[in-house]
Design a protein around this motif. Sequence first.
Motif, PDB file in Angstrom:
ATOM      1  N   ARG A 209      -7.383   0.279   0.109  1.00  0.00           N
ATOM      2  CA  ARG A 209      -8.037   1.314  -0.684  1.00  0.00           C
ATOM      3  C   ARG A 209      -7.424   2.667  -0.325  1.00  0.00           C
ATOM      4  O   ARG A 209      -6.687   2.784   0.653  1.00  0.00           O
ATOM      5  N   ARG A 210      -7.764   3.670  -1.098  1.00  0.00           N
ATOM      6  CA  ARG A 210      -7.260   5.010  -0.844  1.00  0.00           C
ATOM      7  C   ARG A 210      -8.003   5.618   0.341  1.00  0.00           C
ATOM      8  O   ARG A 210      -9.243   5.559   0.399  1.00  0.00           O
ATOM      9  N   LEU A 211      -7.263   6.182   1.305  1.00  0.00           N
ATOM     10  CA  LEU A 211      -7.917   6.771   2.476  1.00  0.00           C
ATOM     11  C   LEU A 211      -7.100   7.939   3.005  1.00  0.00           C
ATOM     12  O   LEU A 211      -5.930   8.114   2.662  1.00  0.00           O
ATOM     13  N   ASN A 212      -7.742   8.702   3.857  1.00  0.00           N
ATOM     14  CA  ASN A 212      -7.111   9.866   4.480  1.00  0.00           C
ATOM     15  C   ASN A 212      -6.573   9.449   5.850  1.00  0.00           C
ATOM     16  O   ASN A 212      -7.349   9.125   6.756  1.00  0.00           O
ATOM     17  N   LEU A 213      -5.252   9.446   5.984  1.00  0.00           N
ATOM     18  CA  LEU A 213      -4.621   9.002   7.225  1.00  0.00           C
ATOM     19  C   LEU A 213      -5.003   9.899   8.402  1.00  0.00           C
ATOM     20  O   LEU A 213      -5.071   9.438   9.553  1.00  0.00           O
ATOM     21  N   VAL A 245      -3.076   7.867   1.782  1.00  0.00           N
ATOM     22  CA  VAL A 245      -2.298   6.627   1.710  1.00  0.00           C
ATOM     23  C   VAL A 245      -3.203   5.542   1.142  1.00  0.00           C
ATOM     24  O   VAL A 245      -4.432   5.668   1.143  1.00  0.00           O
ATOM     25  N   THR A 246      -2.589   4.466   0.680  1.00  0.00           N
ATOM     26  CA  THR A 246      -3.333   3.290   0.231  1.00  0.00           C
ATOM     27  C   THR A 246      -3.087   2.183   1.242  1.00  0.00           C
ATOM     28  O   THR A 246      -1.937   1.794   1.470  1.00  0.00           O
ATOM     29  N   GLY A 247      -4.161   1.693   1.862  1.00  0.00           N
ATOM     30  CA  GLY A 247      -3.962   0.664   2.873  1.00  0.00           C
ATOM     31  C   GLY A 247      -5.268   0.133   3.423  1.00  0.00           C
ATOM     32  O   GLY A 247      -6.363   0.463   2.943  1.00  0.00           O
ATOM     33  N   ASP A 248      -5.138  -0.688   4.435  1.00  0.00           N
ATOM     34  CA  ASP A 248      -6.275  -1.295   5.126  1.00  0.00           C
ATOM     35  C   ASP A 248      -6.629  -0.401   6.309  1.00  0.00           C
ATOM     36  O   ASP A 248      -5.836  -0.243   7.235  1.00  0.00           O
ATOM     37  N   ARG A 249      -7.817   0.176   6.291  1.00  0.00           N
ATOM     38  CA  ARG A 249      -8.207   1.135   7.319  1.00  0.00           C
ATOM     39  C   ARG A 249      -8.192   0.512   8.709  1.00  0.00           C
ATOM     40  O   ARG A 249      -7.693   1.119   9.664  1.00  0.00           O
ATOM     41  N   ASP A 250      -8.726  -0.697   8.851  1.00  0.00           N
ATOM     42  CA  ASP A 250      -8.805  -1.327  10.170  1.00  0.00           C
ATOM     43  C   ASP A 250      -7.415  -1.612  10.731  1.00  0.00           C
ATOM     44  O   ASP A 250      -7.160  -1.396  11.930  1.00  0.00           O
ATOM     45  N   LEU A 251      -6.511  -2.107   9.882  1.00  0.00           N
ATOM     46  CA  LEU A 251      -5.165  -2.412  10.357  1.00  0.00           C
ATOM     47  C   LEU A 251      -4.408  -1.148  10.728  1.00  0.00           C
ATOM     48  O   LEU A 251      -3.685  -1.124  11.735  1.00  0.00           O
ATOM     49  N   LEU A 252      -4.545  -0.111   9.926  1.00  0.00           N
ATOM     50  CA  LEU A 252      -3.885   1.153  10.258  1.00  0.00           C
ATOM     51  C   LEU A 252      -4.454   1.736  11.550  1.00  0.00           C
ATOM     52  O   LEU A 252      -3.707   2.290  12.373  1.00  0.00           O
ATOM     53  N   PHE A 253      -5.749   1.605  11.739  1.00  0.00           N
ATOM     54  CA  PHE A 253      -6.368   2.072  12.989  1.00  0.00           C
ATOM     55  C   PHE A 253      -5.758   1.326  14.174  1.00  0.00           C
ATOM     56  O   PHE A 253      -5.403   1.936  15.195  1.00  0.00           O
ATOM     57  N   VAL A 326       2.232  -3.601  15.248  1.00  0.00           N
ATOM     58  CA  VAL A 326       2.541  -2.382  14.497  1.00  0.00           C
ATOM     59  C   VAL A 326       3.574  -2.677  13.409  1.00  0.00           C
ATOM     60  O   VAL A 326       3.434  -2.239  12.261  1.00  0.00           O
ATOM     61  N   ALA A 327       4.605  -3.428  13.764  1.00  0.00           N
ATOM     62  CA  ALA A 327       5.647  -3.765  12.782  1.00  0.00           C
ATOM     63  C   ALA A 327       5.080  -4.606  11.650  1.00  0.00           C
ATOM     64  O   ALA A 327       5.444  -4.418  10.482  1.00  0.00           O
ATOM     65  N   ALA A 328       4.172  -5.549  11.966  1.00  0.00           N
ATOM     66  CA  ALA A 328       3.563  -6.384  10.930  1.00  0.00           C
ATOM     67  C   ALA A 328       2.712  -5.538   9.983  1.00  0.00           C
ATOM     68  O   ALA A 328       2.748  -5.722   8.756  1.00  0.00           O
ATOM     69  N   VAL A 329       1.949  -4.606  10.529  1.00  0.00           N
ATOM     70  CA  VAL A 329       1.128  -3.719   9.690  1.00  0.00           C
ATOM     71  C   VAL A 329       2.027  -2.848   8.806  1.00  0.00           C
ATOM     72  O   VAL A 329       1.741  -2.632   7.621  1.00  0.00           O
ATOM     73  N   LEU A 350       5.975   6.370  11.383  1.00  0.00           N
ATOM     74  CA  LEU A 350       5.643   5.455  10.291  1.00  0.00           C
ATOM     75  C   LEU A 350       5.702   6.247   8.994  1.00  0.00           C
ATOM     76  O   LEU A 350       4.970   7.233   8.830  1.00  0.00           O
ATOM     77  N   SER A 351       6.575   5.799   8.083  1.00  0.00           N
ATOM     78  CA  SER A 351       6.749   6.500   6.802  1.00  0.00           C
ATOM     79  C   SER A 351       6.253   5.605   5.679  1.00  0.00           C
ATOM     80  O   SER A 351       6.827   4.542   5.426  1.00  0.00           O
ATOM     81  N   PHE A 352       5.182   6.042   5.018  1.00  0.00           N
ATOM     82  CA  PHE A 352       4.584   5.262   3.947  1.00  0.00           C
ATOM     83  C   PHE A 352       5.177   5.671   2.602  1.00  0.00           C
ATOM     84  O   PHE A 352       5.406   6.865   2.357  1.00  0.00           O
ATOM     85  N   PRO A 353       5.377   4.717   1.691  1.00  0.00           N
ATOM     86  CA  PRO A 353       5.975   5.044   0.394  1.00  0.00           C
ATOM     87  C   PRO A 353       4.975   5.742  -0.516  1.00  0.00           C
ATOM     88  O   PRO A 353       3.768   5.809  -0.222  1.00  0.00           O
ATOM     89  N   THR A 354       5.472   6.229  -1.632  1.00  0.00           N
ATOM     90  CA  THR A 354       4.606   6.857  -2.629  1.00  0.00           C
ATOM     91  C   THR A 354       3.629   5.823  -3.159  1.00  0.00           C
ATOM     92  O   THR A 354       4.007   4.711  -3.509  1.00  0.00           O
ATOM     93  N   SER A 355       2.378   6.165  -3.209  1.00  0.00           N
ATOM     94  CA  SER A 355       1.363   5.209  -3.664  1.00  0.00           C
ATOM     95  C   SER A 355       0.610   5.760  -4.872  1.00  0.00           C
ATOM     96  O   SER A 355       0.657   6.916  -5.184  1.00  0.00           O
TER      97      SER A 355
END
Length: 355
Positions: A209-213, A245-253, A326-329, A350-355
């Motif tokens: 989902r959309r979240l604030n990194l 960013v768009t992602g999984d909050r728990d995994l990014l944490f 970290v690499a898997a996430v 960590l560089s996230f692409p345009t979402s």
Amino acid sequence: MLLAKTLRSSTFRLALIAIAVFGLIVAAIMAYVYFGTLAYVRSRVGDAGDHGDFTAMIGLAMFAVAMLLAMLAGLAAVLVTRRTVGRIEEINATSRAIMLSGLDRRIPLRGSHDEWDRVAENLNLMLDRIETLMGEVKQVSDNVAHDLRTPLTRMRGRLEKAYHTPRDSEADAALIGDTIADLDAVLGMFASITRISEIETRARKGAFRRLNLVEVAGEVVELYDAAAEEVATRLSISGDREVSVTGDRDLLFDAIANLVDNAIKHGRAGGQVTVTCRSAGGGADIAIADDGPGIAAAQRDHVFKRFTRLEQSRYTPGNGLGLSLVAAVARLHGAEITLHDNAPGLTVRLSFPTS
């Protein structure tokens, strides 16, 4: 797309060449029949008794044309099919050799750069990937066996010693505590392996989902603030106030927490760890920088493999799975992970692409 590939294929070009040759042959035969018939009619004008011969001549010519076309079509079909089957047989022969001898064989290329060469190149790349994965599986198995041997040997030694000595409540309590700690380390190792495998199967994209990194990074900094104070390390966060960013909050944490934990453990005592979040070109960047010894450039490609531990981290707690997670996430989120010198220290970005 399929029509475009068909029109570009070498088999289609061969078919066009064959049809063109057939067409020229047919046109030549028909021209011969036409002009021959025309000359015959002109020489026989008024002779009504020769119409039967004329009809027979036309019939014979058409039959000859049909037979020649059938023979040429059959020859073209054999030639084209032989070429196709020949390339397939090369692939089949290599596949059989791989099944018998191992993954070191590759499908030969002819240098024609046609679709068959492209198929062979893709299959060879797939075999390279499979060989790499099999090597990683073997390495993981060896490392698991190696890392399990130490705690299991310690537990067996303690239990054996306790078995042969009189009971002592304090000693028994200490033994039980040490054994539980070793078991926790073993269970933690398997939990990390399972979590990495789960991430790599991309089974968690439903939680994107959309979240604030910045908020996620701020929670990590708050969690590790006490651990940083214990080693007199200053832990801070900087950069933009909102990075989407768009992602999984728990995994990014978990990924950011692993990076911050590594920075605190391997950074200089009394030093500084900085977490920086920024928006970049429609995407997002997060960088964790420390001022420790860093990682040599030659070793940076290996630190994300499972159970990899550098010499300077041999005597610090851990099992070599944190950066693998970290690499898997990062792969799951389509992000690029890079290591840079911080002069002194290391910066993990960590560089996230345009979402």
